[in-house]
Design a protein around this motif. Structure first.
Motif, PDB file in Angstrom:
ATOM      1  N   VAL A 129      13.096  52.484  -8.516  1.00 37.88           N
ATOM      2  CA  VAL A 129      12.762  53.812  -9.054  1.00 37.88           C
ATOM      3  C   VAL A 129      11.582  54.445  -8.328  1.00 37.88           C
ATOM      4  O   VAL A 129      11.154  55.534  -8.674  1.00 37.88           O
ATOM      5  CB  VAL A 129      12.464  53.745 -10.568  1.00 37.88           C
ATOM      6  CG1 VAL A 129      13.645  53.160 -11.325  1.00 37.88           C
ATOM      7  CG2 VAL A 129      11.184  52.963 -10.863  1.00 37.88           C
ATOM      8  N   ARG A 130      11.065  53.757  -7.291  1.00 36.02           N
ATOM      9  CA  ARG A 130       9.881  54.225  -6.560  1.00 36.02           C
ATOM     10  C   ARG A 130       8.732  54.498  -7.531  1.00 36.02           C
ATOM     11  O   ARG A 130       8.064  55.531  -7.469  1.00 36.02           O
ATOM     12  CB  ARG A 130      10.218  55.459  -5.722  1.00 36.02           C
ATOM     13  CG  ARG A 130      11.151  55.125  -4.564  1.00 36.02           C
ATOM     14  CD  ARG A 130      11.398  56.270  -3.617  1.00 36.02           C
ATOM     15  NE  ARG A 130      12.123  55.773  -2.443  1.00 36.02           N
ATOM     16  CZ  ARG A 130      11.663  55.870  -1.196  1.00 36.02           C
ATOM     17  NH1 ARG A 130      10.516  56.454  -0.953  1.00 36.02           N
ATOM     18  NH2 ARG A 130      12.368  55.366  -0.184  1.00 36.02           N
ATOM     19  N   GLY A 131       8.513  53.534  -8.406  1.00 30.82           N
ATOM     20  CA  GLY A 131       7.528  53.719  -9.461  1.00 30.82           C
ATOM     21  C   GLY A 131       6.092  53.645  -8.999  1.00 30.82           C
ATOM     22  O   GLY A 131       5.214  54.318  -9.561  1.00 30.82           O
ATOM     23  N   VAL A 132       5.807  52.806  -7.991  1.00 31.52           N
ATOM     24  CA  VAL A 132       4.443  52.653  -7.483  1.00 31.52           C
ATOM     25  C   VAL A 132       4.501  52.509  -5.970  1.00 31.52           C
ATOM     26  O   VAL A 132       5.565  52.275  -5.389  1.00 31.52           O
ATOM     27  CB  VAL A 132       3.740  51.415  -8.096  1.00 31.52           C
ATOM     28  CG1 VAL A 132       3.648  51.530  -9.613  1.00 31.52           C
ATOM     29  CG2 VAL A 132       4.457  50.121  -7.716  1.00 31.52           C
ATOM     30  N   ASP A 133       3.352  52.622  -5.333  1.00 36.30           N
ATOM     31  CA  ASP A 133       3.254  52.479  -3.890  1.00 36.30           C
ATOM     32  C   ASP A 133       3.582  51.031  -3.517  1.00 36.30           C
ATOM     33  O   ASP A 133       2.837  50.107  -3.849  1.00 36.30           O
ATOM     34  CB  ASP A 133       1.825  52.820  -3.453  1.00 36.30           C
ATOM     35  CG  ASP A 133       1.630  52.746  -1.945  1.00 36.30           C
ATOM     36  OD1 ASP A 133       2.508  52.207  -1.254  1.00 36.30           O
ATOM     37  OD2 ASP A 133       0.575  53.218  -1.473  1.00 36.30           O
ATOM     38  N   PRO A 134       4.695  50.773  -2.823  1.00 42.20           N
ATOM     39  CA  PRO A 134       5.092  49.393  -2.541  1.00 42.20           C
ATOM     40  C   PRO A 134       4.169  48.679  -1.567  1.00 42.20           C
ATOM     41  O   PRO A 134       4.025  47.458  -1.627  1.00 42.20           O
ATOM     42  CB  PRO A 134       6.503  49.548  -1.962  1.00 42.20           C
ATOM     43  CG  PRO A 134       6.515  50.919  -1.378  1.00 42.20           C
ATOM     44  CD  PRO A 134       5.647  51.753  -2.274  1.00 42.20           C
ATOM     45  N   ILE A 135       3.536  49.429  -0.668  1.00 40.39           N
ATOM     46  CA  ILE A 135       2.616  48.802   0.287  1.00 40.39           C
ATOM     47  C   ILE A 135       1.351  48.344  -0.430  1.00 40.39           C
ATOM     48  O   ILE A 135       0.887  47.207  -0.255  1.00 40.39           O
ATOM     49  CB  ILE A 135       2.290  49.769   1.439  1.00 40.39           C
ATOM     50  CG1 ILE A 135       3.540  50.006   2.278  1.00 40.39           C
ATOM     51  CG2 ILE A 135       1.147  49.224   2.292  1.00 40.39           C
ATOM     52  CD1 ILE A 135       3.356  51.006   3.400  1.00 40.39           C
ATOM     53  N   GLN A 136       0.792  49.204  -1.256  1.00 38.57           N
ATOM     54  CA  GLN A 136      -0.398  48.818  -2.008  1.00 38.57           C
ATOM     55  C   GLN A 136      -0.081  47.689  -2.978  1.00 38.57           C
ATOM     56  O   GLN A 136      -0.906  46.794  -3.204  1.00 38.57           O
ATOM     57  CB  GLN A 136      -0.962  50.018  -2.768  1.00 38.57           C
ATOM     58  CG  GLN A 136      -2.275  49.734  -3.486  1.00 38.57           C
ATOM     59  CD  GLN A 136      -3.343  49.245  -2.546  1.00 38.57           C
ATOM     60  OE1 GLN A 136      -3.588  49.845  -1.495  1.00 38.57           O
ATOM     61  NE2 GLN A 136      -3.982  48.136  -2.889  1.00 38.57           N
TER      62      GLN A 136
END
Length: 337
Positions: A129-136
């Protein structure tokens, strides 16, 4: 009377308690296996919403505006996920405390297997769902897991008391974060994870009840130590204090929830305040618990009042919405303004 701990007598050593509780562990493990429901993490991730990220697949970079989740919910789910990510350390801690033999060892491995589903499903959901920054998120995972978790519980009684409180607190944190998601996929997943945590809590709470009958003073003293010094296992997550403050401000998990939905139900089920079999050490511990509950209630009340005042000020300072223009009437003329 001061809040200092009274040293434990040597009547029940660690190995003695392990052996004496082993039949109870076997009974509660059988009950757990009967109650546990098989489920599959991949079935709770909305894969149809996912798309490639930037990197080797040359997809679309993550942007904050893509997230369907309110900011405080993002904080809650990140804390919940990073907490679950430290499972290797937790396994080491409970295996060191409970051992790997007999029913204790069977439970340790079963618990670890069930807990492993949580991070897998939650990370898949947040990516889909692209809920949070995946890199961070990945950088935070690396930092948190590389730091590891080391328990501070000095005895078996302390270990059992801690996991009983912690599992119930985790259940509430997961369930409340799901309710706050505002979308059905997150709510369904967090409810499923919370159901696991509830069964784990029931197992540990049952052993606490057995220990309270076997060695009431020993258990009450350990429970008082745990309650008065309690910290969630994720407290070493980078930025935990700021995230926890935002989570509390949003009403997802705060001191009031900890008091009303974690400590009070546990104390009632274990009959802590009505026991008549306590010695001096147990009575002292019960008094410590009572004083701590009063402090929590007072802090929770003051924080709730502060949030109410802040909310009222924000409401009063918000400019009124522009007047609504009515749709055009038949004949092409606008309605009256």
């Amino acid at each position: 009377m001061s809040d200092h701990r009274i040293p434990a007598p040597s009547a029940h050593g660690h190995l003695d308690l392990l052996r004496e509780l082993e039949p109870a562990v076997a009974r509660h493990l059988d009950r757990h296996l009967e109650a546990a429901t098989e489920w599959f993490p991949h079935q709770y991730v909305p894969w149809s919403l996912a798309r490639d990220f930037d990197g080797p697949l040359d997809g679309e970079p993550w942007q904050p505006g893509q997230s369907p989740l309110p900011p405080a919910v993002r904080d809650a789910l990140v804390v919940n996920l990073l907490t679950e990510d430290n499972l290797p350390s937790y396994h080491h801690e409970i295996a060191s405390c409970f051992g790997r033999d007999s029913a204790w060892g069977t439970w340790v491995h079963r618990w670890t297997a069930e807990e492993g589903r949580h991070a897998e499903a939650l990370r898949g959901y947040l990516h889909a769902v692209r809920g949070v920054d995946p890199i961070q998120l990945e950088r935070s995972r690396m930092a948190h897991v590389a730091t590891g978790y080391r328990g501070t519980q000095p005895s078996l009684a302390h270990g059992l008391a801690y996991v009983a409180v912690q599992e119930l607190a985790t259940r509430e944190a997961h369930r409340n974060a799901g309710h706050a998601c505002g979308e059905p996929h997150g709510m369904r997943l967090m409810s499923r994870i919370a159901a696991d945590e509830n069964l784990h809590m029931v197992f540990y709470r049952g052993l606490c009840a057995e220990l309270a009958e076997l060695a009431p003073d020993t258990f009450l003293a350990a429970l008082a130590d745990v309650i008065c010094d309690f910290q969630m296992p994720g407290h070493t997550i980078p930025g935990f204090k700021a995230r926890a403050a935002r989570i509390a401000a949003a009403g997802i998990y705060d001191l009031g929830i900890h008091h009303d939905h974690v400590l009070l139900p546990l104390l009632r089920t274990l009959r802590v305040m009505e026991r008549a079999d306590l010695g001096h050490r147990g009575e002292h511990a019960r008094e410590r618990i009572g004083r701590h509950l009063e402090i929590l209630r007072d802090k929770a009340r003051r924080l709730a009042e502060l949030r109410a005042r802040i909310g009222q000020r924000e409401h009063l300072s918000t400019p009124p919405a522009p007047p609504v223009r009515l749709p055009a009437q038949s004949g092409g003329k606008e309605g009256s303004r």
